[in-house]
Design an enzyme around this catalytic site. Sequence first.
Site, mmCIF file in Angstrom:
data_model
loop_
_atom_site.group_PDB
_atom_site.id
_atom_site.type_symbol
_atom_site.label_atom_id
_atom_site.label_comp_id
_atom_site.label_asym_id
_atom_site.label_seq_id
_atom_site.Cartn_x
_atom_site.Cartn_y
_atom_site.Cartn_z
ATOM 1 N N ASP A 6 -57.402 -16.969 23.297
ATOM 2 C CA ASP A 6 -56.889 -18.255 23.742
ATOM 3 C C ASP A 6 -56.612 -19.054 22.467
ATOM 4 O OD1 ASP A 6 -56.424 -20.795 24.662
ATOM 5 O OD2 ASP A 6 -58.254 -20.931 25.877
ATOM 6 N N TRP A 48 -63.895 -24.100 27.137
ATOM 7 C CA TRP A 48 -62.797 -23.230 27.590
ATOM 8 C C TRP A 48 -63.208 -21.768 27.513
ATOM 9 C CZ3 TRP A 48 -59.832 -26.021 30.308
ATOM 10 C CH2 TRP A 48 -59.481 -27.324 29.927
ATOM 11 N N LYS A 91 -50.541 -28.553 23.392
ATOM 12 C CA LYS A 91 -51.336 -28.993 22.237
ATOM 13 C C LYS A 91 -50.472 -28.956 20.981
ATOM 14 C CE LYS A 91 -54.843 -28.822 25.152
ATOM 15 N NZ LYS A 91 -55.685 -27.718 25.560
HETATM 16 C C1 LIG Z 1 -56.377 -27.311 26.771
HETATM 17 C C2 LIG Z 1 -56.973 -25.969 26.671
HETATM 18 C C3 LIG Z 1 -57.022 -25.106 27.773
HETATM 19 C C4 LIG Z 1 -56.521 -25.501 29.139
HETATM 20 O O1 LIG Z 1 -55.149 -25.468 29.141
HETATM 21 P P1 LIG Z 1 -54.284 -25.719 30.463
HETATM 22 O O2 LIG Z 1 -52.922 -25.414 29.964
HETATM 23 O O3 LIG Z 1 -54.517 -27.136 30.868
HETATM 24 O O4 LIG Z 1 -54.759 -24.757 31.499
HETATM 25 C C5 LIG Z 1 -57.555 -23.852 27.589
HETATM 26 N N1 LIG Z 1 -58.027 -23.456 26.399
HETATM 27 C C6 LIG Z 1 -58.006 -24.256 25.319
HETATM 28 C C7 LIG Z 1 -58.557 -23.764 24.017
HETATM 29 C C8 LIG Z 1 -57.482 -25.532 25.424
HETATM 30 O O5 LIG Z 1 -57.458 -26.343 24.348
#
Ligand SMILES: *Cc1c(COP(=O)(O)O)cnc(C)c1O
Length: 361
Positions: free
Chosen positions: A172, A103, A196
């Site tokens: 993020d 990511w 998550k």
């Molecule tokens: C799952 C995840 C993403 C992607 O998220 P989406 O909502 O599907 O775009 C991005 N960064 C991290 C750290 C993730 O765990």
Amino acid sequence: MGKRAIVFNPGPAMLPRPVLERVQSEMLDFAGTGMSLMEMSHRSKQFEGVLNDAVSRIKRLLRLDERYHVLFLQGGASLQFAMVPMNLAQDGKLAAYVDTGSWASKAAKEARLLGKDVMLAATSSDRNYTYIPKNIPINPDASYLHITTNNTIRGTQWHFFPESGDIPLVSDMSSDIFSRVFDPVPFGLMYAGAQKNAGPAGVTIVIVREDMLERTPEHVPTMLKYSTFTETHSLYNTPPCFAIYVVGLVMQWLEENIGGLENMEDLNRRKANLIYDYLDEQNFYHNPVEADSRSWMNVVFRLPTPELEQDCIQEANQAGLVGLKGHRSVGGCRASLYNAVDVKAVETLVDFMRDFARKRS
Ligand SMILES: *Cc1c(COP(=O)(O)O)cnc(C)c1O
């Protein structure tokens, strides 16, 4: 009703049972309105109450001061990979990223696509993303420094954040927001897909500090400007009402059932210790991550062969332990231990793993 599985899915992931029960009880008649929340106007006073409650709970839980706006956007964390550089990368300055794999790499890629001057401040690609880099050099010409606080696929996590001085951190936090206490002050912006650790898929939580908003160039489309949503309290257009409602209930559960993020952090530490202590005491399973960078949220492990990994995942499934397959890009196994996965669930998993190792080693 059938027996509930223990859900170790990486995302969408397990939700707290009291939250699901509350949703069920309010499904046909929300707060005496005779309507489901899904059937209501996003401009109704009931929905306004839901939205404001979710925002206040997030502010309290994360101890955000009055400079921070809490927004509910769409497009997932993946859209934030582009919105961050569009709004926050300043002309003539660098956009600094730490590449901790998967990511994190995708976030930097979007900034490059937008023609930004991307600087990799650090990367852990030299040892296959099995650690979090230390002593990150801070470039005074950077607009921001972007980090991925928990690396969902690689199973690594930042346990201390870079000292970035005047350079705002952007992070993020999709897979570890609300899992522990941290100081938000160095962060100019934090974002997380809800699916998550905070709720269902369909909404992205964005927390942006007031001073970041001045940076956005005029030409950025309305729907991609943070200020559009700070000015309208996330109600510029129809927001994902149902997902926001469930996020609010998860926040209520964190405050009232768990007792806040200190308690959540203690529980998450206990869960992580349970499984890592077991991984360290035997040699059938192997965790590739360096000890000080291990994720409390996503525990990755390998077995001696891919066939054994497949058998292990399948037998676990039959025992009601679901979601243990590693990400398709790296293989192996992964147990995601988000907030809704309780200590007992992790004990059950470790018992299962011990049993499987005894039978198959
Ligand atoms: C799952 C995840 C993403 C992607 O998220 P989406 O909502 O599907 O775009 C991005 N960064 C991290 C750290 C993730 O765990």
